[in-house]
Design an enzyme around this catalytic site. Structure first.
Site, PDB file in Angstrom:
ATOM      1  N   SER A 164      -2.008  13.840 -14.234  1.00 16.19           N
ATOM      2  CA  SER A 164      -3.256  13.707 -14.995  1.00 16.19           C
ATOM      3  C   SER A 164      -3.546  15.039 -15.666  1.00 16.19           C
ATOM      4  O   SER A 164      -3.110  16.101 -15.194  1.00 16.19           O
ATOM      5  CB  SER A 164      -4.418  13.362 -14.059  1.00 16.19           C
ATOM      6  OG  SER A 164      -5.648  13.546 -14.717  1.00 16.19           O
ATOM      7  N   TYR A 168      -8.818  14.785  -6.188  1.00 16.13           N
ATOM      8  CA  TYR A 168      -7.927  14.241  -7.216  1.00 16.13           C
ATOM      9  C   TYR A 168      -7.102  15.370  -7.864  1.00 16.13           C
ATOM     10  O   TYR A 168      -5.895  15.232  -8.071  1.00 16.13           O
ATOM     11  CB  TYR A 168      -8.796  13.527  -8.258  1.00 16.13           C
ATOM     12  CG  TYR A 168      -8.073  12.724  -9.298  1.00 16.13           C
ATOM     13  CD1 TYR A 168      -7.649  11.423  -9.029  1.00 16.13           C
ATOM     14  CD2 TYR A 168      -7.848  13.235 -10.575  1.00 16.13           C
ATOM     15  CE1 TYR A 168      -7.018  10.670 -10.012  1.00 16.13           C
ATOM     16  CE2 TYR A 168      -7.223  12.489 -11.554  1.00 16.13           C
ATOM     17  CZ  TYR A 168      -6.808  11.207 -11.269  1.00 16.13           C
ATOM     18  OH  TYR A 168      -6.181  10.471 -12.241  1.00 16.13           O
ATOM     19  N   ASN A 222       0.866  -1.180   0.000  1.00 19.05           N
ATOM     20  CA  ASN A 222       0.000   0.000   0.000  1.00 19.05           C
ATOM     21  C   ASN A 222       0.900   1.227   0.000  1.00 19.05           C
ATOM     22  O   ASN A 222       1.607   1.485   0.983  1.00 19.05           O
ATOM     23  CB  ASN A 222      -0.888  -0.031   1.252  1.00 19.05           C
ATOM     24  CG  ASN A 222      -1.744   1.213   1.378  1.00 19.05           C
ATOM     25  OD1 ASN A 222      -1.734   2.082   0.502  1.00 19.05           O
ATOM     26  ND2 ASN A 222      -2.484   1.297   2.467  1.00 19.05           N
ATOM     27  N   VAL A 223       0.855   2.004  -1.077  1.00 17.17           N
ATOM     28  CA  VAL A 223       1.800   3.130  -1.189  1.00 17.17           C
ATOM     29  C   VAL A 223       1.552   4.202  -0.123  1.00 17.17           C
ATOM     30  O   VAL A 223       2.433   5.015   0.155  1.00 17.17           O
ATOM     31  CB  VAL A 223       1.776   3.781  -2.598  1.00 17.17           C
ATOM     32  CG1 VAL A 223       2.275   2.805  -3.644  1.00 17.17           C
ATOM     33  CG2 VAL A 223       0.402   4.342  -2.941  1.00 17.17           C
TER      34      VAL A 223
HETATM   35  P1  NAI Z   1      -6.677   1.539 -12.308  1.00 17.31           P
HETATM   36  O1  NAI Z   1      -7.729   1.807 -11.293  1.00 17.31           O
HETATM   37  O2  NAI Z   1      -7.014   0.735 -13.505  1.00 17.31           O
HETATM   38  O3  NAI Z   1      -5.400   0.870 -11.598  1.00 17.31           O
HETATM   39  C1  NAI Z   1      -4.837   1.429 -10.452  1.00 17.31           C
HETATM   40  C2  NAI Z   1      -4.015   0.363  -9.749  1.00 17.31           C
HETATM   41  O4  NAI Z   1      -3.472   0.952  -8.566  1.00 17.31           O
HETATM   42  C3  NAI Z   1      -4.838  -0.840  -9.301  1.00 17.31           C
HETATM   43  O5  NAI Z   1      -4.169  -2.024  -9.651  1.00 17.31           O
HETATM   44  C4  NAI Z   1      -4.956  -0.666  -7.806  1.00 17.31           C
HETATM   45  O6  NAI Z   1      -5.059  -1.882  -7.094  1.00 17.31           O
HETATM   46  C5  NAI Z   1      -3.658   0.051  -7.485  1.00 17.31           C
HETATM   47  N1  NAI Z   1      -3.741   0.790  -6.228  1.00 17.31           N
HETATM   48  C6  NAI Z   1      -4.753   1.563  -5.780  1.00 17.31           C
HETATM   49  N2  NAI Z   1      -4.480   2.039  -4.569  1.00 17.31           N
HETATM   50  C7  NAI Z   1      -3.251   1.570  -4.236  1.00 17.31           C
HETATM   51  C8  NAI Z   1      -2.426   1.711  -3.102  1.00 17.31           C
HETATM   52  N3  NAI Z   1      -2.819   2.431  -2.039  1.00 17.31           N
HETATM   53  N4  NAI Z   1      -1.223   1.108  -3.093  1.00 17.31           N
HETATM   54  C9  NAI Z   1      -0.823   0.366  -4.145  1.00 17.31           C
HETATM   55  N5  NAI Z   1      -1.573   0.178  -5.239  1.00 17.31           N
HETATM   56  C10 NAI Z   1      -2.770   0.777  -5.299  1.00 17.31           C
HETATM   57  O7  NAI Z   1      -6.125   2.987 -12.699  1.00 17.31           O
HETATM   58  P2  NAI Z   1      -5.381   3.507 -14.022  1.00 17.31           P
HETATM   59  O8  NAI Z   1      -6.396   4.127 -14.887  1.00 17.31           O
HETATM   60  O9  NAI Z   1      -4.503   2.471 -14.578  1.00 17.31           O
HETATM   61  O10 NAI Z   1      -4.523   4.703 -13.399  1.00 17.31           O
HETATM   62  C11 NAI Z   1      -3.145   4.618 -13.140  1.00 17.31           C
HETATM   63  C12 NAI Z   1      -2.609   6.018 -12.844  1.00 17.31           C
HETATM   64  O11 NAI Z   1      -2.857   6.869 -13.944  1.00 17.31           O
HETATM   65  C13 NAI Z   1      -3.282   6.665 -11.632  1.00 17.31           C
HETATM   66  O12 NAI Z   1      -2.336   7.407 -10.897  1.00 17.31           O
HETATM   67  C14 NAI Z   1      -4.300   7.593 -12.266  1.00 17.31           C
HETATM   68  O13 NAI Z   1      -4.616   8.668 -11.420  1.00 17.31           O
HETATM   69  C15 NAI Z   1      -3.560   8.031 -13.509  1.00 17.31           C
HETATM   70  N6  NAI Z   1      -4.437   8.505 -14.562  1.00 17.31           N
HETATM   71  C16 NAI Z   1      -5.408   7.703 -15.126  1.00 17.31           C
HETATM   72  C17 NAI Z   1      -6.247   8.202 -16.091  1.00 17.31           C
HETATM   73  C18 NAI Z   1      -7.321   7.402 -16.740  1.00 17.31           C
HETATM   74  O14 NAI Z   1      -8.094   7.974 -17.517  1.00 17.31           O
HETATM   75  N7  NAI Z   1      -7.446   6.104 -16.510  1.00 17.31           N
HETATM   76  C19 NAI Z   1      -6.116   9.601 -16.570  1.00 17.31           C
HETATM   77  C20 NAI Z   1      -5.079  10.337 -15.908  1.00 17.31           C
HETATM   78  C21 NAI Z   1      -4.275   9.803 -14.952  1.00 17.31           C
END
Ligand code: NAI
Length: 245
Positions: free
Chosen positions: A141, A154, A62-63
């Site tokens: 983002s 966010y 957990n980060v």
């Molecule tokens: P996602 O929800 O598909 O995956 C996020 C991953 O982070 C999951 O595997 C989850 O288990 C893990 N996670 C969540 N909380 C955690 C914690 N406390 N410690 C360790 N792992 C944790 O999200 P996605 O879309 O792949 O996003 C990845 C990054 O990109 C994030 O930082 C998000 O804010 C950013 N982002 C995503 C966008 C989108 O449209 N999907 C747009 C802009 C930024």
């Protein structure tokens, strides 16, 4: 291969953009330390990478928890002896308009998306300072540049990530450490899957490319971790299909 022999720690690597990043980095020759809350997803991702002749271990982490992040870096060092690249990707959303946002919605998103990035970045910087080199890439983002309806928590976190990115670039450059952020637009992952189709259509229409991005589109930022980007630091690279121009 752009990242041959490099060791990369990737948080939030279980799915979405983090998983696509892990796949791409493995294809580019990096040895991986995958971190996430979801152990089953981590096991699956590590297995896929090994089947494709890559190298990966995983650590449930957990980060937002400083001890667990410390443990993550210890395990990475025990396994590989050095950490060349750190991808600060883990993130969550808990949306509500300003007047409705609860304290826990605020705290949860700040804990993971801001404090989590600080925790990981601080550990990375300590290891990389000793090594005299390294690359840190933070997931920001488009919302961290322009704001977004229903995302005070966010937006605040991602704005903070941009600020830390520039600050770390200034502090750590003299140790041979580069720090950059990427700012994705709307990408098809679990994070955006709950958005109503109407909102997705509006977002698509705002992009000159008339589409949402895929996680693989973001993973192209691998070059930022490589020597090809040796003179790029303190940058926030938009990868958003021209969502905001
Ligand atoms: P996602 O929800 O598909 O995956 C996020 C991953 O982070 C999951 O595997 C989850 O288990 C893990 N996670 C969540 N909380 C955690 C914690 N406390 N410690 C360790 N792992 C944790 O999200 P996605 O879309 O792949 O996003 C990845 C990054 O990109 C994030 O930082 C998000 O804010 C950013 N982002 C995503 C966008 C989108 O449209 N999907 C747009 C802009 C930024």
């Amino acid at each position: 291969m752009k990242l041959l022999g490099k060791v990369a720690v990737i948080t939030g690597a279980g799915q979405g953009i983090g998983a696509a990043t892990a796949k791409k980095f493995a294809e580019e020759g990096a040895k991986l330390v995958l971190a996430d809350l979801n152990e089953q997803n981590l096991m699956n991702r590590a297995e896929e990478i090994r089947k494709a002749d890559g190298e990966a271990i995983y650590v449930v982490c957990n980060v937002a928890d400083r001890n667990e992040v410390g443990q993550l870096f210890e395990e990475a060092l025990v396994k590989y002896g050095h950490v060349d690249i750190v991808i600060n990707n883990a993130g969550i959303v808990q949306d509500a308009q300003l007047t409705n946002m609860t304290e826990s919605q605020w705290d949860n998103v700040i804990d993971v998306n801001l404090k989590g990035v600080f925790n990981v970045g601080q550990n990375a910087a300590k290891v990389m300072k000793d090594q005299g080199e390294g690359v840190i890439l933070n997931a920001s983002s488009v919302v961290g540049i322009y704001g977004n309806f229903g995302q005070s928590n966010y937006a605040a976190a991602k704005w903070g990530v941009n600020g830390m990115t520039k600050t770390w670039a200034k502090e750590l450059g003299k140790y041979g450490i580069r720090v950059n952020a990427i700012a994705p637009g709307f990408i098809e992952t679990d994070m955006t899957s709950a958005l109503p189709d109407k909102v997705k259509d509006i977002m698509k229409a705002k992009s000159p490319l008339n589409q949402m991005g895929r996680p693989e589109d973001i993973a192209g930022y691998a070059f930022l971790a490589s020597n090809e980007a040796r003179f790029i630091t303190g940058a926030i690279l938009s990868i958003d299909g021209g969502l905001v121009i």
